[in-house]
Each structure stands twice: as C-alpha cells, then as structure tokens.
Write a protein that holds these residues in place. Structure first.
Motif, PDB file in Angstrom:
ATOM      1  N   VAL A  49       0.817  -1.192  -0.103  1.00 46.27           N
ATOM      2  CA  VAL A  49      -0.099  -0.116   0.053  1.00 46.27           C
ATOM      3  C   VAL A  49       1.032   1.075  -0.131  1.00 46.27           C
ATOM      4  O   VAL A  49       0.635   2.219  -0.838  1.00 46.27           O
ATOM      5  CB  VAL A  49      -0.897   0.117   1.139  1.00 46.27           C
ATOM      6  N   TYR A  50       2.075   1.191   0.750  1.00 45.76           N
ATOM      7  CA  TYR A  50       2.882   2.261   0.698  1.00 45.76           C
ATOM      8  C   TYR A  50       3.387   2.696  -0.268  1.00 45.76           C
ATOM      9  O   TYR A  50       3.565   3.820  -0.972  1.00 45.76           O
ATOM     10  CB  TYR A  50       3.922   2.119   1.612  1.00 45.76           C
ATOM     11  N   GLU A  51       3.757   1.614  -1.135  1.00 43.81           N
ATOM     12  CA  GLU A  51       4.640   1.800  -2.478  1.00 43.81           C
ATOM     13  C   GLU A  51       3.587   2.202  -3.285  1.00 43.81           C
ATOM     14  O   GLU A  51       3.916   2.979  -4.410  1.00 43.81           O
ATOM     15  CB  GLU A  51       5.350   0.424  -2.833  1.00 43.81           C
ATOM     16  N   ALA A  52       2.268   1.764  -3.199  1.00 46.50           N
ATOM     17  CA  ALA A  52       1.254   2.065  -4.462  1.00 46.50           C
ATOM     18  C   ALA A  52       1.051   3.630  -4.284  1.00 46.50           C
ATOM     19  O   ALA A  52       0.803   4.209  -5.227  1.00 46.50           O
ATOM     20  CB  ALA A  52       0.150   1.076  -4.329  1.00 46.50           C
ATOM     21  N   GLN A  53       0.727   3.994  -3.115  1.00 45.45           N
ATOM     22  CA  GLN A  53       0.602   5.505  -2.831  1.00 45.45           C
ATOM     23  C   GLN A  53       1.666   6.495  -3.371  1.00 45.45           C
ATOM     24  O   GLN A  53       1.229   7.397  -4.028  1.00 45.45           O
ATOM     25  CB  GLN A  53       0.061   5.744  -1.245  1.00 45.45           C
ATOM     26  N   LYS A  54       2.742   5.732  -3.070  1.00 44.84           N
ATOM     27  CA  LYS A  54       3.948   6.586  -3.400  1.00 44.84           C
ATOM     28  C   LYS A  54       4.333   6.684  -4.859  1.00 44.84           C
ATOM     29  O   LYS A  54       4.278   7.758  -5.648  1.00 44.84           O
ATOM     30  CB  LYS A  54       5.201   6.101  -2.853  1.00 44.84           C
ATOM     31  N   PHE A  55       3.598   5.487  -5.556  1.00 45.85           N
ATOM     32  CA  PHE A  55       3.609   5.434  -7.159  1.00 45.85           C
ATOM     33  C   PHE A  55       2.622   6.460  -7.529  1.00 45.85           C
ATOM     34  O   PHE A  55       2.845   7.053  -8.557  1.00 45.85           O
ATOM     35  CB  PHE A  55       3.444   4.255  -7.610  1.00 45.85           C
ATOM     36  N   ILE A  56       1.449   6.588  -6.929  1.00 48.66           N
ATOM     37  CA  ILE A  56       0.252   7.366  -7.265  1.00 48.66           C
ATOM     38  C   ILE A  56       0.855   8.809  -7.514  1.00 48.66           C
ATOM     39  O   ILE A  56       0.574   9.796  -8.363  1.00 48.66           O
ATOM     40  CB  ILE A  56      -0.854   7.127  -6.695  1.00 48.66           C
ATOM     41  N   ASP A  57       1.429   9.095  -6.197  1.00 43.10           N
ATOM     42  CA  ASP A  57       1.911  10.637  -6.116  1.00 43.10           C
ATOM     43  C   ASP A  57       2.840  10.748  -7.272  1.00 43.10           C
ATOM     44  O   ASP A  57       2.932  12.119  -7.825  1.00 43.10           O
ATOM     45  CB  ASP A  57       2.475  10.941  -4.671  1.00 43.10           C
ATOM     46  N   ASP A  58       3.651  10.042  -7.507  1.00 45.33           N
ATOM     47  CA  ASP A  58       4.566  10.085  -8.663  1.00 45.33           C
ATOM     48  C   ASP A  58       4.034  10.474  -9.938  1.00 45.33           C
ATOM     49  O   ASP A  58       4.388  11.338 -10.802  1.00 45.33           O
ATOM     50  CB  ASP A  58       5.663   9.128  -8.644  1.00 45.33           C
ATOM     51  N   ILE A  59       3.194   9.595 -10.175  1.00 42.43           N
ATOM     52  CA  ILE A  59       2.218   9.980 -11.493  1.00 42.43           C
ATOM     53  C   ILE A  59       1.718  11.055 -11.917  1.00 42.43           C
ATOM     54  O   ILE A  59       1.628  12.171 -12.565  1.00 42.43           O
ATOM     55  CB  ILE A  59       1.427   8.437 -11.752  1.00 42.43           C
ATOM     56  N   VAL A  60       1.046  11.600 -10.515  1.00 45.08           N
ATOM     57  CA  VAL A  60       0.032  12.779 -10.456  1.00 45.08           C
ATOM     58  C   VAL A  60       1.123  13.950 -10.472  1.00 45.08           C
ATOM     59  O   VAL A  60       0.545  14.930 -11.119  1.00 45.08           O
ATOM     60  CB  VAL A  60      -0.743  12.695  -9.243  1.00 45.08           C
ATOM     61  N   TYR A  61       2.158  13.946  -9.981  1.00 43.93           N
ATOM     62  CA  TYR A  61       3.104  15.164 -10.049  1.00 43.93           C
ATOM     63  C   TYR A  61       3.656  15.266 -11.491  1.00 43.93           C
ATOM     64  O   TYR A  61       3.690  16.277 -11.797  1.00 43.93           O
ATOM     65  CB  TYR A  61       4.195  14.660  -9.230  1.00 43.93           C
ATOM     66  N   LYS A  62       3.920  14.042 -12.147  1.00 38.09           N
ATOM     67  CA  LYS A  62       4.263  14.215 -13.794  1.00 38.09           C
ATOM     68  C   LYS A  62       3.399  14.830 -14.637  1.00 38.09           C
ATOM     69  O   LYS A  62       3.303  15.513 -15.508  1.00 38.09           O
ATOM     70  CB  LYS A  62       4.726  12.918 -14.198  1.00 38.09           C
ATOM     71  N   LEU A  63       1.838  14.378 -14.266  1.00 37.34           N
ATOM     72  CA  LEU A  63       0.931  14.957 -14.912  1.00 37.34           C
ATOM     73  C   LEU A  63       0.571  16.496 -14.534  1.00 37.34           C
ATOM     74  O   LEU A  63      -0.315  17.059 -15.437  1.00 37.34           O
ATOM     75  CB  LEU A  63      -0.354  14.191 -14.668  1.00 37.34           C
ATOM     76  N   GLY A  64       0.964  17.077 -13.497  1.00 37.53           N
ATOM     77  CA  GLY A  64       0.966  18.300 -12.794  1.00 37.53           C
ATOM     78  C   GLY A  64      -0.446  18.576 -12.296  1.00 37.53           C
ATOM     79  O   GLY A  64      -1.138  19.804 -12.632  1.00 37.53           O
ATOM     80  N   LEU A  65      -0.955  17.617 -11.767  1.00 35.81           N
ATOM     81  CA  LEU A  65      -2.319  17.662 -10.811  1.00 35.81           C
ATOM     82  C   LEU A  65      -2.096  18.095  -9.587  1.00 35.81           C
ATOM     83  O   LEU A  65      -0.982  18.032  -9.068  1.00 35.81           O
ATOM     84  CB  LEU A  65      -3.045  16.390 -11.142  1.00 35.81           C
ATOM     85  N   SER A  66      -3.132  18.774  -9.232  1.00 36.94           N
ATOM     86  CA  SER A  66      -3.132  19.529  -7.672  1.00 36.94           C
ATOM     87  C   SER A  66      -3.083  18.434  -6.667  1.00 36.94           C
ATOM     88  O   SER A  66      -3.196  17.485  -6.889  1.00 36.94           O
ATOM     89  CB  SER A  66      -3.957  20.773  -7.511  1.00 36.94           C
ATOM     90  N   GLY A  67      -2.956  18.878  -5.415  1.00 37.81           N
ATOM     91  CA  GLY A  67      -3.092  17.941  -4.302  1.00 37.81           C
ATOM     92  C   GLY A  67      -4.371  17.504  -3.849  1.00 37.81           C
ATOM     93  O   GLY A  67      -4.319  16.286  -3.662  1.00 37.81           O
ATOM     94  N   SER A  68      -5.347  18.364  -4.352  1.00 38.11           N
ATOM     95  CA  SER A  68      -6.763  17.754  -4.055  1.00 38.11           C
ATOM     96  C   SER A  68      -7.129  16.530  -5.245  1.00 38.11           C
ATOM     97  O   SER A  68      -7.770  15.589  -4.956  1.00 38.11           O
ATOM     98  CB  SER A  68      -7.915  18.966  -4.414  1.00 38.11           C
ATOM     99  N   LYS A  69      -6.809  16.872  -6.565  1.00 39.40           N
ATOM    100  CA  LYS A  69      -6.773  15.833  -7.516  1.00 39.40           C
ATOM    101  C   LYS A  69      -6.135  14.621  -7.061  1.00 39.40           C
ATOM    102  O   LYS A  69      -6.387  13.361  -7.422  1.00 39.40           O
ATOM    103  CB  LYS A  69      -6.437  16.530  -8.940  1.00 39.40           C
ATOM    104  N   SER A  70      -4.769  14.729  -6.628  1.00 38.88           N
ATOM    105  CA  SER A  70      -4.143  13.305  -6.170  1.00 38.88           C
ATOM    106  C   SER A  70      -4.851  12.839  -5.059  1.00 38.88           C
ATOM    107  O   SER A  70      -4.961  11.568  -5.155  1.00 38.88           O
ATOM    108  CB  SER A  70      -2.633  13.982  -5.461  1.00 38.88           C
ATOM    109  N   ASN A  71      -5.484  13.318  -4.265  1.00 37.08           N
ATOM    110  CA  ASN A  71      -6.558  12.580  -3.158  1.00 37.08           C
ATOM    111  C   ASN A  71      -7.494  12.029  -3.646  1.00 37.08           C
ATOM    112  O   ASN A  71      -8.131  10.932  -3.494  1.00 37.08           O
ATOM    113  CB  ASN A  71      -6.862  13.658  -2.173  1.00 37.08           C
TER     114      ASN A  71
END
Length: 542
Positions: A71-93
């Motif tokens: 779960v920790y690695e999956a959430q970290k991976f999601i944060d990395d993809i969202v950051y590359k896409l340039g989405l905001s923190g609320s969209k990451s959640n």
C-alpha cells in the motif's frame, strides 16, 4: 582451527574458531564473523533458542508486513504519476480515493496497475471538466494509448458514469487555452497579444465545430491546427511539427486538420468581392478580411426581423482600404504608393439607410459586380508593377510591398463566438458557410462512384449477353476479350481498365444481388452469401 570460508571484510581464508565463545574470527583483520552460531531447535516450541533468530518474531514487524508495504509503495507511485501530470493536491487525493475504491484497498503492482492509475487520473480530470488528453497520460505512464483507452472504459463502467453531467465530453476550448498558455512556441508573446490570440482561437475552433470539422475526429490535431493558424495570423513564428510534439498529436493528422481549416476559410472568402482570387496559398494574406466578415456575420440577426444600419454590418472597406492605400511606407527610399486608390472603394453612405439582417446588398451605392470590376482594374494595375501619381512619377511594385494586416485594427473580439458557447448556440450562429461533415461527403462520393461502376458493369453484361440490343443502343459491339484487355493509352487519354472491383460487381449482378446492397461495398459478405454459399449445385450432364 581454520575454516574453508572466507572473511566477509578482507576475504581472507584464515578463519579460526574461538575456544571460549565458539565464534569464527579472522586472523588477518580480527573481524568476528556473524551468523555463524545458529543453533537448530529441538523439542518443539519450548526447545532451546538460537542466537539471532527467535520464535514468533518473523513477519510481525512493520518492515516485514507485505500488505502495508504494498500500500505504501502504491500510494508513493500514485503521487509520482500525479506529479508528472501536473495535478493539484486535491486531485491527487481524488485519484487515490478512486484507486482504493475500485481495488477495495488492495491496490496492486505491475504494468497493469500503472495503466490503471493513469486511467483513474484521466477520469478524475474528465469528471471535473478539465482538459487532460489521453495521449499526454499515455506518454507519462509509458503505455499504449489504445490500451489506456480500454482501461478508461472499464473504470467508467465500474463507476457507472453514464450521464453527461457526471462524465462531460472532452473540453477542446480549455485544452486550447492551456496549450496556448504553456507552449514553448508562444513563450515570448506578451499577455495582451496572447489574450487576442486566445479569443481568435476560440472563435475559429467553434467555427470548426459548426463546419463539422471536429465531428468524429481527435481533438488534439484540431488544437494544433488552430494554434499554428493564430500564430501565423499574429506574425509569431511557429512550426506545426514543434507544436504537435508538445501537444502529443500526430504531425500528419495535424497537417490534415490545418488544410481543412484553410479550405473552409477559402470557401467563406468566396462571398467577398475578390473571393474568386482567394486560394489556399494566399488565404493567410486575406485572413483578416475573411475573419472580419465572419465576425460581422455572426453578430448579425439571423432572423432578419430587426434592422441594423449599414455602418455596423459592412466590412468597413472605406476606412480599411483608404488607410492601407494612402499611408506611405519608408523602405530606405522615398515614400511610395502616394496615390489615393481608396477612391475606387468609396461607398456613399446614407445614415438613414439600413440593411435587413446584414444580407440586403441593394442599399449599397456600389453593386457587387461594380466592386469586383474595380478590384480587377486595380489588381491589373498592380500586376503591371507600377503606381503613378498626379505628377506622372512612377513607383515600382516591389518597393510597395507591405502587409495589409498592419494597416487597420481588423479584429474586435465582440462576437459571442469569441467566448465558450454551447453546441446549440454555436449551430445557431451564421459565419458565412454551412458545411456537411467531411466523412459524410466522402461517403456520398464513394456511393456515387459505386453507382457508376454498377452502371458500367450492367452495360458490359448487356453487351455480352444481348449484343444486338446493346449494339443498337450505343452503336458499338465490343467483345469480352476487348473488355478484359487493357486498351492502348493514347497521349492525354485515360486507360479503360477493368479492376477487381468491377469484376466482383459483375459477378454479384449475375447472381441477382440487389444494387442497393452492392452500393454499401460489403463485397466479402455478399460473395460468401450469394456466390460461394448460395446452395446452387451445377447440373452435370454426361
């Protein structure tokens, strides 16, 4: 007592066992060798314990919990993809919440999970009516666009997003504004000029929507075409290849959309007095006049119930041409083009006169035919390469080479098409051209071509089966061998060759297939149904 093992530090073979502790010690560096005193358990759980491994401790610590680590690695991976896409923190959640909901909190690993996260990010942005092209997501996650599309479809089906309010269509206007704001090709453009280009781009995109140039097409090539056009229109040096690479669009498709936009503007320009001289090659020079005409046309009353004065609807030829032709330009020599050629375009305006819905040309003191004749006269004089003033001074045409776009402020941006409108509102506007979808037009042409082939095949069949009747109709009798053999090509004449499609059409007609079915072009299905599986067994006579 030496051992065959080597030291973990110096790799020496000189290891001896201590008589007191029983541990191996290196004689060279004196390092105590670890993990050498393991003792096996005997007697069950209550038996003796080893030195380093204890009963009941394996797998209970945080570092060794497989699920929490996943779960920790999956959430970290999601944060990395969202950051590359340039989405905001609320969209990451929102993306994390959607992933956790669909997977029941199990998340996942592997290539499929990467595509799944990209699909969730696309759906989250689409639900919020934000522009995030699927091609951009596929380039970030390193996946095929079609594979991502299939995953997006599964996510939409799982979320039950069937209503338009829950899952809006792709917003091409917002995507255009985003790329105009973030593209490197427009980095040196000022904010005022960008705002001007933004309104022009919105105007053109909604005109393309009305002309059905976006129907059934990918939106990104359309955005590239409009970006390139408004860039050239405002003297910004842009390349279609560079913008297509930034927008993640195909270069060939972007060039096709760009040509379609130019062809549509050429058709609109035919309503101008000099419209017959406007082509795809010179449309950029005439684009200000064409767009101004479209803008005025869209602002007119389509019902024709209210009257508008001539000054608000006409193309303002008097002011525009007068300023262009009377203004001198200093090219390092004397000022040229001094004669006031705007007198050819003078229109006597009566303040009391008015046009009904902007389409009644009878109130013009100068008819369209006369205006076209005047334009032809001026263009012929320009073609001779000379301008003469009252003092019989001759000025070369090459010296008087300037851009008409710098002479007047042709763009006003007052039309409602410069703002985002609904599809119903766009279709109600009149921009000087009513066009059918290109795919529909191409389909009609294909159907017409097949009808001609069917007609020609019926004539060939009649000439073979009924030569006398066919010969009396067209006064010629051609044998089957002549039909199947290509005729000799004369210079400047077409070669009449029967193709495989003509032979298939003849075969289907001989098997009494209806012409309406042949026109659809499903030859393989018709051949299997009527020819190969017809159930007709030939009668064998001996």
């Amino acid at each position: 007592m030496s051992s065959s093992n080597s030291c973990t530090q110096c790799k020496s073979k000189s290891l001896v066992r201590d008589d007191v502790t029983g541990h191996l010690v290196c004689e060279t560096c004196g390092l105590l060798q670890e993990f050498d005193s393991f003792e096996a358990h005997f007697g069950g759980i209550s038996g003796p314990q080893g030195t380093f491994v204890r009963v009941g401790t394996s797998g209970t610590g945080t570092l060794f919990n497989y699920k929490e680590k996943k779960v920790y690695e999956a959430q970290k991976f999601i944060d990395d993809i969202v950051y590359k896409l340039g989405l905001s923190g609320s969209k990451s959640n929102d993306v994390k919440s959607m992933v956790a909901t669909i997977t029941d909190g199990e998340y996942g690993q592997g290539h499929w999970f990467t595509i799944f996260v990209g699909a969730c990010a696309y759906v989250v942005m689409r639900k919020d009516n934000k522009s995030l092209p699927m091609a951009e997501v596929s380039s970030v996650i390193g996946s095929d666009e079609f594979e991502l599309g299939r995953m997006v479809y599964r996510v939409v089906e799982f979320q039950n997003l069937k209503r338009t309010e829950d899952y809006p269509e792709f917003d091409i206007i917002s995507s255009f504004e985003r790329w105009l704001r973030n593209s490197r090709s427009f980095a040196g453009v000022g904010e005022d000029e960008k705002e001007r280009m933004r309104k022009q781009g919105i105007f053109l995109i909604q005109c393309m929507v009305k002309w059905s140039l976006t129907t059934g097409r990918r939106p990104l090539p359309v955005i590239v075409a409009v970006l390139v056009f408004v860039g050239e229109l405002n003297q910004v040096k842009v390349k279609i290849e560079d913008i297509a690479k930034e927008v993640h669009a195909k270069v060939y498709t972007s060039k096709a959309r760009y040509r379609e936009l130019l062809n549509a503007l050429v058709k609109v320009a035919q309503a101008l007095p000099w419209g017959k001289d406007v082509t795809v090659k010179n449309i950029m020079k005439n684009a200000p006049f064409v767009i101004q005409y479209m803008e005025k046309k869209s602002m007119s009353n389509p019902g024709g119930k209210e009257k508008r004065d001539l000054e608000s609807l006409r193309l303002d030829l008097e002011d525009m041409v007068s300023e262009c032709l009377t203004k001198g330009f200093d090219n390092g020599t004397d000022l040229v083009c001094r004669e006031d050629y705007s007198r050819y375009f003078k229109v006597d305006f009566d303040e009391k006169s008015a046009l009904v819905s902007g389409g009644d040309m009878e109130n013009f003191m100068l008819s369209p035919e006369c205006l076209s004749m005047v334009y032809a006269k001026v263009s012929s004089e320009v073609g001779n390469g000379i301008f003469a003033n009252e003092g019989n001074e001759v000025y070369s045409r090459e010296i008087c080479d300037f851009d008409f776009r710098v002479c007047t402020e042709w763009w006003t941006g007052e039309s409602e098409l410069s703002k985002k409108l609904l599809l119903k509102q766009i279709l109600e506007k009149d921009v000087g051209l009513e066009a059918l979808p290109p795919s529909f037009v191409a389909g009609c042409k294909v159907y017409e071509k097949r009808r001609e082939k069917i007609s020609a095949a019926k004539q060939r069949i009649d000439r073979i089966m009924l030569p006398l009747i066919a010969g009396s109709d067209d006064n010629r009798s051609i044998s089957c061998v002549d039909d199947l053999q290509p005729r000799k090509k004369r210079k400047g004449a077409k070669v009449d060759v029967i193709s495989w499609e003509d032979l298939i059409i003849e075969t289907l007609l001989l098997h009494q297939v209806k012409e309406e079915e042949i026109e659809k072009g499903h030859y393989n299905t018709l051949m299997d149904l009527y020819v190969f599986n017809s159930g007709i067994v030939p009668k064998i006579t001996g």
